[in-house]
Write a protein that holds these residues in place. Structure first.
Motif, PDB file in Angstrom:
ATOM      1  N   LEU A   1       0.867  -1.176   0.000  1.00  0.00           N
ATOM      2  CA  LEU A   1       0.000   0.000   0.000  1.00  0.00           C
ATOM      3  C   LEU A   1       0.902   1.223   0.000  1.00  0.00           C
ATOM      4  N   VAL A   2       0.730   2.090  -0.985  1.00  0.00           N
ATOM      5  CA  VAL A   2       1.504   3.336  -1.070  1.00  0.00           C
ATOM      6  C   VAL A   2       0.519   4.494  -1.181  1.00  0.00           C
ATOM      7  N   THR A   3       0.699   5.480  -0.329  1.00  0.00           N
ATOM      8  CA  THR A   3      -0.149   6.671  -0.335  1.00  0.00           C
ATOM      9  C   THR A   3       0.742   7.896  -0.481  1.00  0.00           C
ATOM     10  N   LEU A   4       0.330   8.836  -1.337  1.00  0.00           N
ATOM     11  CA  LEU A   4       1.150  10.038  -1.542  1.00  0.00           C
ATOM     12  C   LEU A   4       0.248  11.230  -1.832  1.00  0.00           C
ATOM     13  N   SER A   5       0.510  12.332  -1.123  1.00  0.00           N
ATOM     14  CA  SER A   5      -0.175  13.598  -1.360  1.00  0.00           C
ATOM     15  C   SER A   5       0.720  14.491  -2.213  1.00  0.00           C
ATOM     16  N   PHE A   6       0.143  15.137  -3.203  1.00  0.00           N
ATOM     17  CA  PHE A   6       0.906  16.087  -4.009  1.00  0.00           C
ATOM     18  C   PHE A   6       0.897  17.459  -3.343  1.00  0.00           C
ATOM     19  N   PRO A   7       2.005  18.192  -3.461  1.00  0.00           N
ATOM     20  CA  PRO A   7       2.078  19.510  -2.820  1.00  0.00           C
ATOM     21  C   PRO A   7       1.114  20.503  -3.459  1.00  0.00           C
ATOM     22  N   PRO A   8       0.670  21.515  -2.685  1.00  0.00           N
ATOM     23  CA  PRO A   8      -0.241  22.518  -3.225  1.00  0.00           C
ATOM     24  C   PRO A   8       0.457  23.582  -4.071  1.00  0.00           C
ATOM     25  N   SER A   9       1.795  23.635  -4.056  1.00  0.00           N
ATOM     26  CA  SER A   9       2.535  24.657  -4.801  1.00  0.00           C
ATOM     27  C   SER A   9       2.619  24.301  -6.287  1.00  0.00           C
ATOM     28  N   ARG A  10       2.969  25.278  -7.108  1.00  0.00           N
ATOM     29  CA  ARG A  10       3.082  25.048  -8.548  1.00  0.00           C
ATOM     30  C   ARG A  10       4.340  24.270  -8.898  1.00  0.00           C
ATOM     31  N   THR A  11       5.378  24.414  -8.096  1.00  0.00           N
ATOM     32  CA  THR A  11       6.610  23.648  -8.283  1.00  0.00           C
ATOM     33  C   THR A  11       7.000  23.040  -6.950  1.00  0.00           C
ATOM     34  N   TRP A  12       7.688  21.911  -6.986  1.00  0.00           N
ATOM     35  CA  TRP A  12       8.076  21.254  -5.748  1.00  0.00           C
ATOM     36  C   TRP A  12       9.290  20.369  -5.993  1.00  0.00           C
ATOM     37  N   VAL A  13       9.985  20.028  -4.905  1.00  0.00           N
ATOM     38  CA  VAL A  13      11.131  19.139  -4.979  1.00  0.00           C
ATOM     39  C   VAL A  13      10.657  17.743  -5.385  1.00  0.00           C
ATOM     40  N   GLY A  14      11.268  17.202  -6.431  1.00  0.00           N
ATOM     41  CA  GLY A  14      10.873  15.889  -6.923  1.00  0.00           C
ATOM     42  C   GLY A  14       9.914  15.935  -8.088  1.00  0.00           C
ATOM     43  N   GLN A  15       9.527  17.148  -8.513  1.00  0.00           N
ATOM     44  CA  GLN A  15       8.565  17.288  -9.607  1.00  0.00           C
ATOM     45  C   GLN A  15       9.103  16.717 -10.914  1.00  0.00           C
ATOM     46  N   ASP A  16      10.430  16.774 -11.087  1.00  0.00           N
ATOM     47  CA  ASP A  16      11.012  16.250 -12.324  1.00  0.00           C
ATOM     48  C   ASP A  16      10.934  14.725 -12.384  1.00  0.00           C
ATOM     49  N   THR A  17      10.709  14.079 -11.249  1.00  0.00           N
ATOM     50  CA  THR A  17      10.584  12.620 -11.201  1.00  0.00           C
ATOM     51  C   THR A  17       9.129  12.178 -11.079  1.00  0.00           C
ATOM     52  N   ILE A  18       8.394  12.812 -10.163  1.00  0.00           N
ATOM     53  CA  ILE A  18       6.965  12.511  -9.985  1.00  0.00           C
ATOM     54  C   ILE A  18       6.211  13.814 -10.207  1.00  0.00           C
ATOM     55  N   GLY A  19       5.924  14.115 -11.457  1.00  0.00           N
ATOM     56  CA  GLY A  19       5.297  15.379 -11.794  1.00  0.00           C
ATOM     57  C   GLY A  19       3.789  15.330 -11.846  1.00  0.00           C
ATOM     58  N   SER A  20       3.222  14.129 -11.762  1.00  0.00           N
ATOM     59  CA  SER A  20       1.768  13.987 -11.863  1.00  0.00           C
ATOM     60  C   SER A  20       1.359  12.649 -11.263  1.00  0.00           C
ATOM     61  N   GLN A  21       0.066  12.475 -11.076  1.00  0.00           N
ATOM     62  CA  GLN A  21      -0.428  11.200 -10.556  1.00  0.00           C
ATOM     63  C   GLN A  21      -0.193  10.074 -11.563  1.00  0.00           C
ATOM     64  N   ASP A  22      -0.185  10.383 -12.847  1.00  0.00           N
ATOM     65  CA  ASP A  22       0.100   9.357 -13.853  1.00  0.00           C
ATOM     66  C   ASP A  22       1.548   8.880 -13.752  1.00  0.00           C
TER      67      ASP A  22
END
Length: 232
Positions: free
Chosen positions: A167-188
């Motif tokens: 089971l893996v759960t992850l919340s995306f940050p509310p900001s427009r850019t965030w650390v790790g966005q280049d690796t996990i940029g979307s739920q897809d």
């Protein structure tokens, strides 16, 4: 990397000036607040959904990776059962010795151990209690291991027995850019990364109205064998 003057704000030990700090030991030692309000969030909607997913199955042994102070770990211990109806054995792992010590004092019915998925000595330092689980859980942790996500996911999956689930759960940050966005940029992209180690049988995306409608993703399913071989 540490934070000068021992900040009392737990955020300063995690991300600062657009970079991952990752001083979780310092965070648990010096923060005035409970980091991420773990005591309350273990009973929030996102946690309720995780418990509802897991209650559809039965697990003898569960490992909670990145357990922090163990509040959700203890909730799994109280609410989940094994195949014969007995309480599941639940073990929590965290990178911070202070968190592990406090979790053990708060929740004596669970076991806790120090473990770092990205340690260069992982094959020799992996806790003896952390192997052969029916279920491995990782909630909200991926942003802190995103710099070597492939290694983290492989080691996380390697904690399970052959035929075990995750089971893996992850919340995306509310900001427009965030650390790790280049690796996990979307739920897809998150779905794609998780699919390298697990067959996602249940995928739920909720929207957090409190934080601008950001996606909160839940993934559950069986783990894949390592290189076609059974898990240790």
């Amino acid at each position: 990397m540490t934070v000068p003057d021992r900040s009392k704000d737990y955020h300063d030990y995690v991300f600062k000036d657009g970079k991952l700090v990752g001083d979780f030991e310092g965070m648990y030692r010096y923060s005035e607040e409970v980091p991420w309000h773990q005591d309350a969030n273990a009973f929030d909607t996102i946690a309720d959904i995780d418990i509802a997913i897991l209650k559809r199955h039965r697990f003898d042994r569960i490992c909670d990776v990145g357990c922090g102070l163990g509040h959700f770990t203890a909730r799994m211990k109280r609410e989940l059962v094994g195949p014969c109806g007995q309480p599941s054995e639940v073990v929590g792992l965290d990178v911070s010795p202070t968190a592990v010590e406090r979790a053990g004092a708060l929740h004596p019915d669970c076991r806790f151990a120090v473990g770092d998925l990205l340690s260069p000595d992982w094959p020799t330092t992996r806790p003896a209690v952390a192997s052969g689980y029916d279920l491995v859980v990782m909630r909200g942790v991926l942003w802190y291991v995103v710099q070597d996500l492939g290694t983290a996911l492989a080691r996380f999956a390697g904690l399970a027995r052959d035929g075990g689930a995750a089971l893996v759960t992850l919340s995306f940050p509310p900001s427009r850019t965030w650390v790790g966005q280049d690796t996990i940029g979307s739920q897809d992209e998150l779905h794609r990364h998780l699919s390298t180690v697990m067959d996602i049988a249940y995928w739920c995306v909720e929207r957090d109205a409190k934080h601008g409608g950001v996606p909160l993703c839940h993934a559950f399913g069986p783990l894949r064998p390592v290189d076609g071989r059974p898990r240790p």
